[in-house]
Design an enzyme around this catalytic site. Structure first.
Site, PDB file in Angstrom:
ATOM      1  N   LYS A 107      26.107  27.119  55.303  1.00 30.63           N
ATOM      2  CA  LYS A 107      26.076  27.090  56.769  1.00 30.63           C
ATOM      3  C   LYS A 107      25.693  28.446  57.356  1.00 30.63           C
ATOM      4  CE  LYS A 107      29.044  23.070  57.385  1.00 30.63           C
ATOM      5  NZ  LYS A 107      29.473  22.778  55.990  1.00 30.63           N
TER       6      LYS A 107
HETATM    7  C1  LIG Z   1      29.258  21.460  55.391  1.00 35.52           C
HETATM    8  C2  LIG Z   1      29.326  21.398  53.916  1.00 35.52           C
HETATM    9  C3  LIG Z   1      28.797  20.312  53.169  1.00 35.52           C
HETATM   10  C4  LIG Z   1      28.206  19.088  53.823  1.00 35.52           C
HETATM   11  O1  LIG Z   1      26.974  19.357  54.463  1.00 35.52           O
HETATM   12  P1  LIG Z   1      26.404  18.339  55.526  1.00 35.52           P
HETATM   13  O2  LIG Z   1      25.210  19.003  56.109  1.00 35.52           O
HETATM   14  O3  LIG Z   1      27.490  18.132  56.547  1.00 35.52           O
HETATM   15  O4  LIG Z   1      26.074  17.083  54.819  1.00 35.52           O
HETATM   16  C5  LIG Z   1      28.843  20.362  51.779  1.00 35.52           C
HETATM   17  N1  LIG Z   1      29.397  21.425  51.138  1.00 35.52           N
HETATM   18  C6  LIG Z   1      29.926  22.466  51.812  1.00 35.52           C
HETATM   19  C7  LIG Z   1      30.556  23.573  51.037  1.00 35.52           C
HETATM   20  C8  LIG Z   1      29.910  22.504  53.207  1.00 35.52           C
HETATM   21  O5  LIG Z   1      30.460  23.543  53.860  1.00 35.52           O
END
Ligand SMILES: *Cc1c(COP(=O)(O)O)cnc(C)c1O
Length: 433
Positions: A107
């Site tokens: 993210k």
């Molecule tokens: C947010 C997140 C996900 C999921 O990603 P999406 O885009 O919501 O499908 C998977 N793994 C981690 C570690 C995350 O922080």
């Protein structure tokens, strides 16, 4: 570029409107009107380009009409100040390590890009300070706070539930200072979210403060996630392994995988995608039955994927004209229990020495069960295993090394402002800021 809403009721928006608003007024998600394919020459020589160069080509296709080239380049280069290596785990299976950014999770890419893009719009319009409000149950707050840290013209308020986030998560957004304020709410995550929602609807507050959200459905967080799919392909091409490439994405809200699907639409030679779920297998069920049946989420050890109604499903539908048949040929699914996730982390560690986090473990397992002859697989390792220290150490029975970046956060001194869950006190606090 114009952005339309997946609900088709709201009028089309400019990039700037789409970024500042986040969600369209009809509650739909913004989609770019056109997804431009990249030229053949780009793919012919992609393996000779750096991550930043590749990402700039992709960013230009999305944002080039709306942002001057030099500015866009700067934003992309600033955002990607860390590597995303594709690491071989075993023959035919690679891990795309998305955890080398400031908060050790993917993210970071979207949050850093959005912060810089918003900063550019504020400067261009000579706007007064923009206040980003974000409610967090842990990880979103740290990615957003670190992504926006030090960006001129923006102040971030992170609202989090007192005593309900881990110490390491808390340190990642309470120790930063500068333009980041942590508000420790005496309540639950839902209370934090309610405070943010009420703030956006409050007439007095919006008359005197410019408020925005940094929600994960924002196009400025969503689209940049496409960058690393192209870089993964480039690395595998360089290694002579890019034929019949299968990409597997541990998925919750489906933003990450949808960005990859955009990449494929732009001509990226990926044969097919696999969406790996935990017990929250709403998408997996949709693939089997053609029916989308959201249901309340259940808690798992891959908790960032505990989503019962994936918000970006609307974008997947929009991308394929709502056709289940087409979606099911482009994407296959898999779903794993906590027990299977544990088993996978343990087995892979014992066999190869590679340590997966619980989310990446779903991705690895879906590949190792789903790859066919002649295919090479890459899964997205979405977070560093040390972010789930107790879980992972419990599984492998070994100490897990904590990366220096995470240790730095632990040394910081927590600074937060206590807040009741009562909206009037939150409002008067913001009004007097
Ligand atoms: C947010 C997140 C996900 C999921 O990603 P999406 O885009 O919501 O499908 C998977 N793994 C981690 C570690 C995350 O922080």
């Amino acid at each position: 570029m114009k952005y339309y809403s997946t609900n088709h009721q709201a009028s089309e928006a400019s990039l700037e409107e789409a970024v500042v608003k986040g969600l369209a007024s009809d509650k739909g998600l913004y989609m770019p009107e056109v997804i431009k394919p990249l030229p053949k020459e780009f793919y012919d020589h992609i393996e000779d380009l750096s991550f930043q160069e590749i990402a700039y080509h992709v960013a230009d296709a999305f944002f080039g009409e709306d942002i001057p080239a030099e500015t866009l380049k700067q934003i992309v280069y600033d955002t990607l100040n860390f590597d995303v290596p594709a690491v071989k785990v075993k023959e035919g299976i690679y891990s795309l390590e998305l955890f080398h950014g400031p908060t050790l999770a993917f993210k970071d890419v979207g949050a850093r890009f959005m912060a810089r893009l918003l900063g550019y719009f504020i400067k261009k319009e000579e706007q007064k300070q923009v206040n980003v409000l974000v409610a967090t149950s842990g990880d979103t707050g740290s990615a957003v706070a670190n992504g926006f840290l030090g960006v001129d013209g923006i102040h971030v308020y992170v609202l989090y539930p007192k005593g309900k986030v881990s110490e390491i998560q808390e340190k990642q957004f309470t120790t930063l200072g500068q333009n980041i304020t942590a508000l420790e709410v005496d309540g639950t995550f839902d209370d934090c979210q309610a405070l943010v929602k009420n703030a956006f609807m409050d007439v007095d507050l919006n008359a005197c403060k410019k408020l925005t959200s940094a929600n994960s459905i924002n196009v400025a967080r969503f689209l940049p996630q496409a960058f690393y799919y192209f870089y993964a392909y480039a690395q595998l091409k360089k290694a002579g392994k890019a034929e019949n490439l299968v990409v597997c994405v541990p998925s919750g809200n489906f933003g990450n995988i949808t960005a990859g699907l955009f990449g494929k639409r732009m001509g990226l030679p990926v044969k097919r995608f696999i969406a790996a779920n935990n017990l929250n297998d709403i998408f997996y069920q949709y693939l089997q039955t053609g029916k989308y049946a959201p249901r309340p989420s259940v808690a798992t050890i891959a908790n960032a994927m505990d989503v019962g109604d994936p918000s970006n499903f609307a974008r997947v539908l929009a991308l394929y004209g709502g056709s289940h048949a087409v979606i099911a040929t482009e994407i296959s699914g898999a779903a794993y229990t906590d027990e299977q996730i544990r088993e996978t982390v343990k087995e892979v560690y014992q066999e190869t020495g590679y340590l997966l986090d619980p989310h990446g473990a779903c991705g690895y397992r879906a590949l190792s069960e789903g790859l066919q002859n002649g295919e090479t697989g890459v899964f997205l390792e979405t977070a560093h295993p040390a972010k789930f220290l107790e879980t992972v150490e419990g599984i492998v029975g070994d100490k897990v090394e904590i990366p220096a970046k995470l240790q730095e956060f632990m040394k910081g001194i927590k600074q937060s402002i206590s807040m009741s869950k009562d909206f009037e006190s939150f409002k008067s606090y913001l009004m007097n800021e």
